[in-house]
Write a protein that holds these residues in place. Structure first.
Motif, PDB file in Angstrom:
ATOM      1  N   SER A 206       0.722  -1.285   0.126  1.00 53.41           N
ATOM      2  CA  SER A 206       0.023  -0.047   0.051  1.00 53.41           C
ATOM      3  C   SER A 206       0.808   1.349  -0.118  1.00 53.41           C
ATOM      4  CB  SER A 206      -1.087   0.047   1.286  1.00 53.41           C
ATOM      5  OG  SER A 206      -0.136   0.030   2.529  1.00 53.41           O
ATOM      6  N   TYR A 207       0.201   2.368  -0.597  1.00 52.89           N
ATOM      7  CA  TYR A 207       1.068   3.568  -0.705  1.00 52.89           C
ATOM      8  C   TYR A 207       0.375   4.591   0.032  1.00 52.89           C
ATOM      9  CZ  TYR A 207       3.048   0.753  -4.605  1.00 52.89           C
ATOM     10  OH  TYR A 207       3.464  -0.435  -5.309  1.00 52.89           O
ATOM     11  N   THR A 208       1.250   5.626   0.398  1.00 52.07           N
ATOM     12  CA  THR A 208       0.378   6.910   1.242  1.00 52.07           C
ATOM     13  C   THR A 208       0.218   7.878  -0.086  1.00 52.07           C
ATOM     14  OG1 THR A 208       2.598   7.997   1.328  1.00 52.07           O
ATOM     15  CG2 THR A 208       1.921   6.510   3.030  1.00 52.07           C
ATOM     16  N   LEU A 209      -0.630   8.595   0.340  1.00 51.83           N
ATOM     17  CA  LEU A 209      -1.277   9.590  -0.593  1.00 51.83           C
ATOM     18  C   LEU A 209      -0.107  10.274  -1.082  1.00 51.83           C
ATOM     19  CD1 LEU A 209      -3.360  11.229  -2.170  1.00 51.83           C
ATOM     20  CD2 LEU A 209      -3.696  12.506  -0.033  1.00 51.83           C
ATOM     21  N   GLU A 210       0.982  10.834  -0.238  1.00 52.60           N
ATOM     22  CA  GLU A 210       2.026  11.657  -0.640  1.00 52.60           C
ATOM     23  C   GLU A 210       2.899  10.934  -1.548  1.00 52.60           C
ATOM     24  OE1 GLU A 210       5.761  14.062   1.579  1.00 52.60           O
ATOM     25  OE2 GLU A 210       4.675  12.835   2.488  1.00 52.60           O
ATOM     26  N   GLN A 211       3.194   9.555  -1.494  1.00 49.23           N
ATOM     27  CA  GLN A 211       3.946   8.759  -2.424  1.00 49.23           C
ATOM     28  C   GLN A 211       3.288   8.549  -3.669  1.00 49.23           C
ATOM     29  OE1 GLN A 211       4.089   5.179   0.284  1.00 49.23           O
ATOM     30  NE2 GLN A 211       6.130   5.393   0.630  1.00 49.23           N
ATOM     31  N   VAL A 212       2.015   8.538  -3.706  1.00 48.39           N
ATOM     32  CA  VAL A 212       1.042   8.211  -5.094  1.00 48.39           C
ATOM     33  C   VAL A 212       1.399   9.725  -5.780  1.00 48.39           C
ATOM     34  CG1 VAL A 212      -0.943   8.045  -6.152  1.00 48.39           C
ATOM     35  CG2 VAL A 212      -0.351   6.350  -4.223  1.00 48.39           C
ATOM     36  N   GLN A 213       1.233  10.898  -5.024  1.00 51.32           N
ATOM     37  CA  GLN A 213       1.309  12.079  -5.695  1.00 51.32           C
ATOM     38  C   GLN A 213       2.749  12.446  -6.081  1.00 51.32           C
ATOM     39  OE1 GLN A 213       0.076  14.445  -2.134  1.00 51.32           O
ATOM     40  NE2 GLN A 213      -1.896  14.811  -2.928  1.00 51.32           N
ATOM     41  N   GLN A 214       3.651  12.019  -5.398  1.00 54.07           N
ATOM     42  CA  GLN A 214       5.139  12.307  -5.962  1.00 54.07           C
ATOM     43  C   GLN A 214       5.297  11.396  -7.180  1.00 54.07           C
ATOM     44  OE1 GLN A 214       7.523  11.190  -2.480  1.00 54.07           O
ATOM     45  NE2 GLN A 214       7.639  13.231  -1.656  1.00 54.07           N
ATOM     46  N   ALA A 215       4.968   9.924  -6.944  1.00 47.39           N
ATOM     47  CA  ALA A 215       5.160   9.061  -8.144  1.00 47.39           C
ATOM     48  C   ALA A 215       4.396   9.433  -9.556  1.00 47.39           C
ATOM     49  CB  ALA A 215       4.633   7.813  -7.839  1.00 47.39           C
ATOM     50  N   SER A 216       3.186   9.937  -9.007  1.00 49.57           N
ATOM     51  CA  SER A 216       2.396  10.604 -10.378  1.00 49.57           C
ATOM     52  C   SER A 216       2.995  11.815 -11.103  1.00 49.57           C
ATOM     53  CB  SER A 216       0.896  10.949  -9.842  1.00 49.57           C
ATOM     54  OG  SER A 216       0.319   9.972  -9.315  1.00 49.57           O
ATOM     55  N   ARG A 217       3.525  12.624 -10.114  1.00 50.50           N
ATOM     56  CA  ARG A 217       4.289  13.731 -10.574  1.00 50.50           C
ATOM     57  C   ARG A 217       5.440  13.519 -11.512  1.00 50.50           C
ATOM     58  NH1 ARG A 217       3.401  16.394  -5.824  1.00 50.50           N
ATOM     59  NH2 ARG A 217       5.442  15.809  -4.807  1.00 50.50           N
ATOM     60  N   LEU A 218       6.052  12.586 -11.141  1.00 48.58           N
ATOM     61  CA  LEU A 218       7.477  12.092 -11.942  1.00 48.58           C
ATOM     62  C   LEU A 218       6.940  11.419 -13.218  1.00 48.58           C
ATOM     63  CD1 LEU A 218      10.403  11.799 -12.252  1.00 48.58           C
ATOM     64  CD2 LEU A 218      10.349   9.909 -10.735  1.00 48.58           C
ATOM     65  N   PHE A 219       6.158  10.463 -12.891  1.00 53.14           N
ATOM     66  CA  PHE A 219       5.534   9.671 -14.442  1.00 53.14           C
ATOM     67  C   PHE A 219       4.962  10.406 -15.456  1.00 53.14           C
ATOM     68  CE2 PHE A 219       1.903   7.812 -16.650  1.00 53.14           C
ATOM     69  CZ  PHE A 219       2.648   6.785 -17.262  1.00 53.14           C
ATOM     70  N   PHE A 220       4.199  11.757 -15.058  1.00 49.47           N
ATOM     71  CA  PHE A 220       3.649  12.745 -15.992  1.00 49.47           C
ATOM     72  C   PHE A 220       5.149  13.516 -16.501  1.00 49.47           C
ATOM     73  CE2 PHE A 220      -0.309  11.580 -14.414  1.00 49.47           C
ATOM     74  CZ  PHE A 220      -0.956  11.322 -15.600  1.00 49.47           C
ATOM     75  N   GLU A 221       5.867  13.808 -15.485  1.00 47.14           N
ATOM     76  CA  GLU A 221       7.060  14.417 -15.851  1.00 47.14           C
ATOM     77  C   GLU A 221       7.838  13.664 -17.086  1.00 47.14           C
ATOM     78  OE1 GLU A 221       7.421  17.599 -15.664  1.00 47.14           O
ATOM     79  OE2 GLU A 221       9.611  18.140 -15.691  1.00 47.14           O
TER      80      GLU A 221
ATOM     81  N   ASP B  90       8.442   2.480  -5.897  1.00 47.04           N
ATOM     82  CA  ASP B  90       7.704   1.255  -6.543  1.00 47.04           C
ATOM     83  C   ASP B  90       6.445   1.678  -6.963  1.00 47.04           C
ATOM     84  OD1 ASP B  90       7.455  -1.688  -5.985  1.00 47.04           O
ATOM     85  OD2 ASP B  90       5.694  -0.883  -5.185  1.00 47.04           O
ATOM     86  N   ALA B  91       5.808   2.790  -6.333  1.00 49.42           N
ATOM     87  CA  ALA B  91       4.612   3.405  -6.838  1.00 49.42           C
ATOM     88  C   ALA B  91       4.736   3.927  -8.189  1.00 49.42           C
ATOM     89  CB  ALA B  91       4.090   4.552  -5.782  1.00 49.42           C
ATOM     90  N   LEU B  92       5.771   4.439  -8.388  1.00 46.54           N
ATOM     91  CA  LEU B  92       6.030   5.026 -10.068  1.00 46.54           C
ATOM     92  C   LEU B  92       6.116   3.825 -10.763  1.00 46.54           C
ATOM     93  CD1 LEU B  92       7.059   7.246 -11.929  1.00 46.54           C
ATOM     94  CD2 LEU B  92       9.429   6.413 -11.140  1.00 46.54           C
ATOM     95  N   GLN B  93       6.780   2.606 -10.516  1.00 47.14           N
ATOM     96  CA  GLN B  93       6.774   1.517 -11.242  1.00 47.14           C
ATOM     97  C   GLN B  93       5.275   1.003 -11.526  1.00 47.14           C
ATOM     98  OE1 GLN B  93       9.205   0.463 -13.150  1.00 47.14           O
ATOM     99  NE2 GLN B  93      11.034   1.002 -12.126  1.00 47.14           N
ATOM    100  N   TYR B  94       4.583   0.915 -10.432  1.00 46.48           N
ATOM    101  CA  TYR B  94       3.119   0.526 -10.498  1.00 46.48           C
ATOM    102  C   TYR B  94       2.302   1.402 -11.563  1.00 46.48           C
ATOM    103  CZ  TYR B  94      -1.361  -0.894  -9.012  1.00 46.48           C
ATOM    104  OH  TYR B  94      -2.688  -1.582  -9.286  1.00 46.48           O
ATOM    105  N   VAL B  95       2.177   2.775 -11.403  1.00 44.65           N
ATOM    106  CA  VAL B  95       1.638   3.613 -12.090  1.00 44.65           C
ATOM    107  C   VAL B  95       2.009   3.482 -13.669  1.00 44.65           C
ATOM    108  CG1 VAL B  95       1.362   6.062 -13.051  1.00 44.65           C
ATOM    109  CG2 VAL B  95       1.445   5.294 -10.632  1.00 44.65           C
ATOM    110  N   ALA B  96       3.338   3.463 -13.828  1.00 42.37           N
ATOM    111  CA  ALA B  96       3.660   3.006 -15.360  1.00 42.37           C
ATOM    112  C   ALA B  96       3.456   1.641 -16.093  1.00 42.37           C
ATOM    113  CB  ALA B  96       5.600   2.914 -15.243  1.00 42.37           C
ATOM    114  N   LYS B  97       3.425   0.631 -14.926  1.00 42.37           N
ATOM    115  CA  LYS B  97       3.075  -0.522 -15.599  1.00 42.37           C
ATOM    116  C   LYS B  97       1.535  -0.846 -15.882  1.00 42.37           C
ATOM    117  CE  LYS B  97       2.558  -5.350 -13.798  1.00 42.37           C
ATOM    118  NZ  LYS B  97       2.636  -6.338 -12.717  1.00 42.37           N
ATOM    119  N   GLU B  98       0.641   0.213 -15.118  1.00 43.06           N
ATOM    120  CA  GLU B  98      -0.837   0.222 -15.257  1.00 43.06           C
ATOM    121  C   GLU B  98      -0.933   1.148 -16.654  1.00 43.06           C
ATOM    122  OE1 GLU B  98      -3.476  -1.001 -13.563  1.00 43.06           O
ATOM    123  OE2 GLU B  98      -1.622  -2.344 -12.955  1.00 43.06           O
TER     124      GLU B  98
END
Length: 252
Positions: free
Chosen positions: A2-17, A42-50
């Motif tokens: 599981s990921y915290t909201l902050e981790q998901v936000q950071q991962a999402s920012r980097l993914f779209f960058e 790990d959350a970044l890799q998950y977002v990318a995989k999806e």
């Protein structure tokens, strides 16, 4: 996990960058922030995989790689044709793949042969090498067995390539080299633009040459070298060009 909201936000920012820039150095604040926390990475890799992508860490930069199938960001032929008007049909796209492979095969040699930021290829050099390949391959494809063995439509590609307008070294030297539609140089330029948009090469307009960026070498070391199809075709191109050079020298 599981990921915290902050981790998901950071991962999402980097993914779209990464979607915007394709490649980001590790000392970029967004990348550094993400890499400091294993959960965020790990959350970044998950977002990318999806999204049908994955993130490659070369040790110097993060690369966003789009899976060829099943990704919402994969480009189909129709989209590619709309974006690059000179890519009229799939045969042109197949030739562009050969053009890119010729360039990669030349750059992907031992480090005593090429030097990052220094070595390059001109449009005419690439054009000559592609012509040599098709001349050699068409001679080996009388019964279509060579095409079948290598899963390359040699007959169709050679026919289209032969009918494209050919420019010469003298035109390049006299600054008459153009990238007009229907020319070999034009099709080569379309292929190199695909690499340029991925931040893998620099196209020098004044020198009419293509310079590989360090990002291209990272892509080769950490991705292409593990792809069997790339290795097979690279060896085939290298072997064909070496044999053709040998035959030409013997004739001289």
């Amino acid at each position: 996990m599981s990921y915290t909201l902050e981790q998901v936000q950071q991962a999402s920012r980097l993914f779209f960058e990464l979607l915007r820039k394709k490649v980001i150095p590790l000392d970029d604040p967004a990348a550094a922030e993400c890499l400091q926390d294993a959960g965020t990475y790990d959350a970044l890799q998950y977002v990318a995989k999806e999204a049908g992508c994955r993130v490659m860490n070369s040790g110097q930069r993060l690369h966003l790689l789009v899976n060829p199938l099943g990704s919402v960001f994969a480009t189909n032929f129709t989209q590619l044709k709309n974006k690059y008007s000179r890519i009229e049909r799939k045969t042109h796209l197949h030739i562009i793949n050969i053009i890119i492979l010729v360039f990669l095969a030349e750059m992907d040699q031992d480090e005593t042969h090429f030097k990052s930021g220094q070595d390059s290829m001109s449009y005419i050099q690439i054009s000559d090498q592609v012509s040599s390949l098709f001349q050699a391959w068409i001679q080996m494809d009388d019964e279509g067995q060579f095409s079948q063995q290598w899963r390359l439509d040699i007959q169709a590609m050679s026919k289209v390539w032969t009918n494209l307008y050919m420019q010469t070294k003298s035109q390049e030297e006299s600054d008459l080299l153009t990238r007009g539609a229907g020319s070999r140089i034009g099709l080569i330029h379309e292929g190199m633009k695909l690499l340029e948009e991925e931040k893998l090469v620099f196209i020098s307009e004044s020198e009419k040459r293509i310079f590989p960026r360090e990002e291209l070498y990272e892509r080769m070391r950490y991705l292409y070298h593990d792809v069997d199809r790339y290795q097979e075709l690279k060896k085939l191109i290298g072997r064909t060009l070496a044999e053709k050079d040998g035959a030409t020298n013997a004739a001289d």
